[in-house]
Motif scaffolding. Sequence first.
Motif, PDB file in Angstrom:
ATOM      1  N   GLY A 197       7.606  29.882   5.644  1.00  0.00           N
ATOM      2  CA  GLY A 197       7.557  28.782   4.691  1.00  0.00           C
ATOM      3  C   GLY A 197       6.171  28.278   4.350  1.00  0.00           C
ATOM      4  N   LEU A 198       5.140  29.020   4.713  1.00  0.00           N
ATOM      5  CA  LEU A 198       3.786  28.592   4.378  1.00  0.00           C
ATOM      6  C   LEU A 198       3.481  28.902   2.921  1.00  0.00           C
ATOM      7  CD1 LEU A 198       1.814  29.748   7.545  1.00  0.00           C
ATOM      8  CD2 LEU A 198       2.592  27.429   6.979  1.00  0.00           C
ATOM      9  N   GLY A 199       2.710  28.028   2.307  1.00  0.00           N
ATOM     10  CA  GLY A 199       2.335  28.224   0.918  1.00  0.00           C
ATOM     11  C   GLY A 199       1.100  27.429   0.577  1.00  0.00           C
ATOM     12  N   ILE A 200       0.778  27.403  -0.678  1.00  0.00           N
ATOM     13  CA  ILE A 200      -0.441  26.753  -1.151  1.00  0.00           C
ATOM     14  C   ILE A 200      -0.434  25.263  -0.814  1.00  0.00           C
ATOM     15  CG2 ILE A 200      -1.769  26.192  -3.242  1.00  0.00           C
ATOM     16  CD1 ILE A 200      -0.334  28.852  -4.392  1.00  0.00           C
ATOM     17  N   GLY A 201       0.731  24.640  -0.893  1.00  0.00           N
ATOM     18  CA  GLY A 201       0.801  23.195  -0.715  1.00  0.00           C
ATOM     19  C   GLY A 201       0.838  22.710   0.715  1.00  0.00           C
ATOM     20  N   ASN A 202       1.117  23.579   1.683  1.00  0.00           N
ATOM     21  CA  ASN A 202       1.268  23.077   3.058  1.00  0.00           C
ATOM     22  C   ASN A 202       0.431  23.802   4.103  1.00  0.00           C
ATOM     23  OD1 ASN A 202       2.635  25.506   3.348  1.00  0.00           O
ATOM     24  ND2 ASN A 202       4.576  24.592   4.013  1.00  0.00           N
TER      25      ASN A 202
END
Length: 210
Positions: free
Chosen positions: A164-169
């Motif tokens: 669930g990692l992404g640009i926002g977190n």
Amino acid sequence: MTPFKICGLSTPETVDASVAVGAAHLGFNFFPPSPRFVEPGTAASLIARVPSGVGRVAVLVAPDDALVAAVIEAGVTILQLHDAGAERVGELKSRYNLPVWLAAGVKTRDDIRSAEKAAGPADLLLLDAKAPNDAPLPGGNGLAFDWQLLIDTRPGRRFGLAGGLGIGNVADAIRRVAPALVDVASGVEESAGVKSVDKIRAFANAVRAS
């Protein structure tokens, strides 16, 4: 900067973009049910584009010996195992003299403890969200787990963070958890299995901002 891995690459453009933004590792998925699956022969042509200082990681789910041999022939430098245990990790490390990572799903503190035991001599324990019971994939489902579990029950060994990692977190994840590595797959995709060059660049910038 925390090292990061772009996982599930399948095109020359996204391989080149991942190298250009400073990814420490590139992941190639050899699990047929995955939308990111590549054949060893296809992977070999992609891996040939990767500089020697960048890790080339084979994502493998309970692989048989023939598949392991094929991906090593394709040029991978690290084996990432799902659905494996300490004995298999040790066997492959000894046979091929390559780093082996063990990926494990997490939902509870007990899952972290169990993963540590299963990792045995693994060079890295990669912790991902535990897949739902009906999920066809053991990882890469775009789900995050409660990072507080890693703060309360921090593994006593080198570990990476996925799920669930992404640009926002990702910057928040790095600040809170301080993993040795962060791993992204769906978080830099336009659709399942289709990576975005722009999102790869943005993810790298977010890691640098942490």
